[in-house]
Design an enzyme around this catalytic site. Sequence first.
Site, PDB file in Angstrom:
ATOM      1  N   THR A  28      28.896  77.662  42.433  1.00 31.00           N
ATOM      2  CA  THR A  28      29.422  77.124  43.685  1.00 31.00           C
ATOM      3  C   THR A  28      30.531  78.052  44.158  1.00 31.00           C
ATOM      4  O   THR A  28      31.576  78.177  43.513  1.00 31.00           O
ATOM      5  CB  THR A  28      29.967  75.702  43.477  1.00 31.00           C
ATOM      6  OG1 THR A  28      28.933  74.871  42.943  1.00 31.00           O
ATOM      7  CG2 THR A  28      30.461  75.112  44.795  1.00 31.00           C
ATOM      8  N   LYS A  63      25.296  73.499  49.240  1.00 26.13           N
ATOM      9  CA  LYS A  63      25.885  73.070  47.971  1.00 26.13           C
ATOM     10  C   LYS A  63      27.293  72.517  48.175  1.00 26.13           C
ATOM     11  O   LYS A  63      27.682  71.510  47.559  1.00 26.13           O
ATOM     12  CB  LYS A  63      25.933  74.242  46.983  1.00 26.13           C
ATOM     13  CG  LYS A  63      26.628  73.916  45.647  1.00 26.13           C
ATOM     14  CD  LYS A  63      25.944  72.761  44.906  1.00 26.13           C
ATOM     15  CE  LYS A  63      26.719  72.289  43.687  1.00 26.13           C
ATOM     16  NZ  LYS A  63      26.778  73.250  42.589  1.00 26.13           N
ATOM     17  N   LYS A  82      38.392  72.659  42.171  1.00 25.28           N
ATOM     18  CA  LYS A  82      37.859  73.877  42.781  1.00 25.28           C
ATOM     19  C   LYS A  82      36.899  73.582  43.925  1.00 25.28           C
ATOM     20  O   LYS A  82      37.048  74.098  45.039  1.00 25.28           O
ATOM     21  CB  LYS A  82      37.138  74.718  41.721  1.00 25.28           C
ATOM     22  CG  LYS A  82      36.365  75.917  42.286  1.00 25.28           C
ATOM     23  CD  LYS A  82      35.594  76.655  41.214  1.00 25.28           C
ATOM     24  CE  LYS A  82      34.334  75.945  40.771  1.00 25.28           C
ATOM     25  NZ  LYS A  82      33.218  76.110  41.769  1.00 25.28           N
TER      26      LYS A  82
END
Length: 296
Positions: A96, A172, A240
């Site tokens: 990602t 994503k 994150k």
Amino acid sequence: MRQIGLVGLGAMGLGMAQSLRRAGHHVHVYDLRAEACRAFAADGGTACASPAQVAAGCDVLVSVVVNAAQTEQVLFGPDGAAAALKPGSLVAMCSTVPPEWSAALEGRLAERGLLYLDAPISGGAAKAATGQMTMMTAGRPEAYDKAGGVLEAMAAKVYRLGERAGNGSKVKIINQLLAGVHIAAAAEAMALGLREGVDAAALYEVITHSAGNSWMFENRMNHVLAGDYTPLSAVDIFVKDLGLVLDTARASKFPLPLSATAHQMFLQASAAGHGREDDSAVIKIFPGIELPAGKS
């Protein structure tokens, strides 16, 4: 049998490597943990000492590390894979990452004569282990041609989202927006139930058979009931990933109030020392509740 390389034998990468092996491919692997490589190779496959060594024996390299910085090291760091791959080889990047970074990576690899697929993944360790996960991919037609059946060996759903890298990472990030918000909301709901004296197991049973259920409530609140915060996906992953969500939206001045709140919740849990615990440990930020006993 094809010679496939895979870097990163974490919760998802190990299952993906096993799926490739079951599909009949010979899999060359590298991970910072040498013992993980040896354990995989003991059942078939080749353990390598660096990403470059993986790349030297393969024409398809699958990178399954945590973020863009680690991907940089895999490809361009000391003993990096990019310099060792033969022209015409394929890199499938499953982390990602910022969509603009992934789009730029396609160009950087093309300068070396390498093909690239932006190919983030979802589904968790269990689905990775059975080849049932989802891949959100984007790339040039020739990159898909080079992949052959490799993607399908690892995933039940391989979505093609465009002919240029970046769209896979955008989708994503949107998935992670929902996943993070759903986990945060599930933790908040369970925490309220505990504060109000509702039996946790009874609440879980009712919600998982009612309209308020979500996949994340059903999955993550089961961890809370077991008192087991062994990290399958850690709190810091959502620090994150929700950060990437907010960065992406900020660039176009698009408001994401729920994502911002969920991000603060994961930040609070991380600051309290729970960053490496399972992401369901975000429930630990709520005061005045007694969580089910178990592993901490």
